[in-house]
Scaffold this active site. Structure first.
Site, short mmCIF file in Angstrom:
data_model
loop_
_atom_site.label_atom_id
_atom_site.label_comp_id
_atom_site.label_asym_id
_atom_site.label_seq_id
_atom_site.Cartn_x
_atom_site.Cartn_y
_atom_site.Cartn_z
N GLY A 92 -24.39 -17.98 12.94
CA GLY A 92 -23.69 -18.60 14.06
C GLY A 92 -23.46 -20.05 13.73
O GLY A 92 -23.01 -20.37 12.62
N SER A 124 -26.12 -16.45 6.89
CA SER A 124 -25.21 -17.53 7.31
C SER A 124 -26.01 -18.74 7.78
O SER A 124 -26.71 -19.36 6.98
CB SER A 124 -24.25 -17.00 8.38
OG SER A 124 -23.21 -17.90 8.64
N ALA A 125 -25.96 -19.10 9.06
CA ALA A 125 -26.74 -20.24 9.55
C ALA A 125 -28.23 -20.06 9.28
O ALA A 125 -28.94 -21.03 8.98
CB ALA A 125 -26.50 -20.45 11.04
N HIS A 161 -20.99 -18.23 2.67
CA HIS A 161 -19.55 -17.99 2.89
C HIS A 161 -18.70 -18.76 1.90
O HIS A 161 -17.51 -19.05 2.18
CB HIS A 161 -19.12 -18.37 4.31
CG HIS A 161 -19.84 -17.64 5.41
ND1 HIS A 161 -19.57 -16.33 5.73
CD2 HIS A 161 -20.80 -18.06 6.26
CE1 HIS A 161 -20.34 -15.98 6.75
NE2 HIS A 161 -21.11 -17.01 7.08
N GLU A 196 -19.49 -14.32 0.06
CA GLU A 196 -19.92 -13.21 0.90
C GLU A 196 -20.17 -11.96 0.06
O GLU A 196 -19.40 -11.65 -0.84
CB GLU A 196 -18.87 -12.94 1.98
CG GLU A 196 -18.74 -14.07 2.97
CD GLU A 196 -17.78 -13.75 4.10
OE1 GLU A 196 -17.13 -12.69 4.05
OE2 GLU A 196 -17.67 -14.58 5.03
#
Length: 235
Positions: A92, A124-125, A161, A196
């Protein structure tokens, strides 16, 4: 002795795959058979509430027989970290995630438990905060944490990413240019650029990139070095 067991995913999906589907084999290899109760940290999910986010992760991990409980359900979230079999930190907005980790005083409990060998899985985060700082996140600073210093589970910066895609009529900086700007001011650092589909697996003092496509080290001057997948290297 370093007993860290960590999996840092670039993303929750690869291509059009289902949520976390590509990560299930990696997660299954990381956690022990008796690791059934997972503490999930949903705070990066700005546009999805904590309950919905936790349920989404529970559904995704159900093929592994894992029980997921959101950290927001506990009156004492720091104690929940110490009691957990493993901790998963979702993606997020990285700034929102780090702000909550500071506000709830969770950084040090997570560091302690990971050093003791509790599995940590982030995407991700959740991967961004595993580095020394979140300075190489792609996210907008929608909220201001007390510091950009994060968990420091690895000694280098991360950029999940990562992409080299460019649009012919777009005049903004590329991802590589942005990371080169960071390294111009922090030349002693290096950045793990993670497209990714791949992840970083850490076992004690050893790490390796797993999955596909290739990841890269980016160092001062924007120098890019391809990393051989599945080849362990020292942290």
């Amino acid at each position: 002795m370093n007993t860290q067991r960590t999996l840092l995913l670039s993303a929750s999906r690869t291509g059009n795959s289902a949520y976390l589907a590509h990560a299930l084999p990696m997660i299954e290899q990381l956690i022990d058979a008796d690791c059934r109760k997972i503490l999930f940290v949903p705070y990066a999910g700005v546009t999805i509430n904590n309950r919905e986010y936790s349920h989404m992760v529970q559904r995704a991990l159900s093929p592994l027989g894992i029980e997921v409980q959101g950290i927001h359900e506990f009156d004492k979230p720091d104690q929940a970290v110490f009691d957990a079999d493993a901790i998963f930190v979702g993606g997020g907005n990285t700034f929102r995630l780090l702000e909550r980790l500071y506000a709830l005083q969770l950084l040090e409990p997570i560091r302690i438990r990971v050093a003791e060998g509790m599995p940590y899985v982030g995407w991700s985060a959740g991967s961004n905060v595993a580095g020394p700082t979140i300075c190489t996140t792609n996210d907008m600073p929608i909220i201001q944490p007390p510091s950009l210093t994060s968990l420091g589970l690895v000694p280098f910066q991360l950029n999940p990413h990562y992409t080299e895609w460019t649009q012919s009529d777009h005049n903004g900086e590329t991802r590589l240019q942005r990371l080169t700007e960071y390294l111009a001011l922090t030349p002693s650092q290096k950045v793990l650029a993670m497209p990714e589909g791949n992840a970083l697996r850490i076992d004690g003092d050893k790490a390796q990139v797993i999955g596909d496509p290739k990841s890269f080290w980016i160092t001062a001057g924007g120098i890019k070095t391809e990393i051989e997948s599945y080849r362990p290297f020292d942290l």
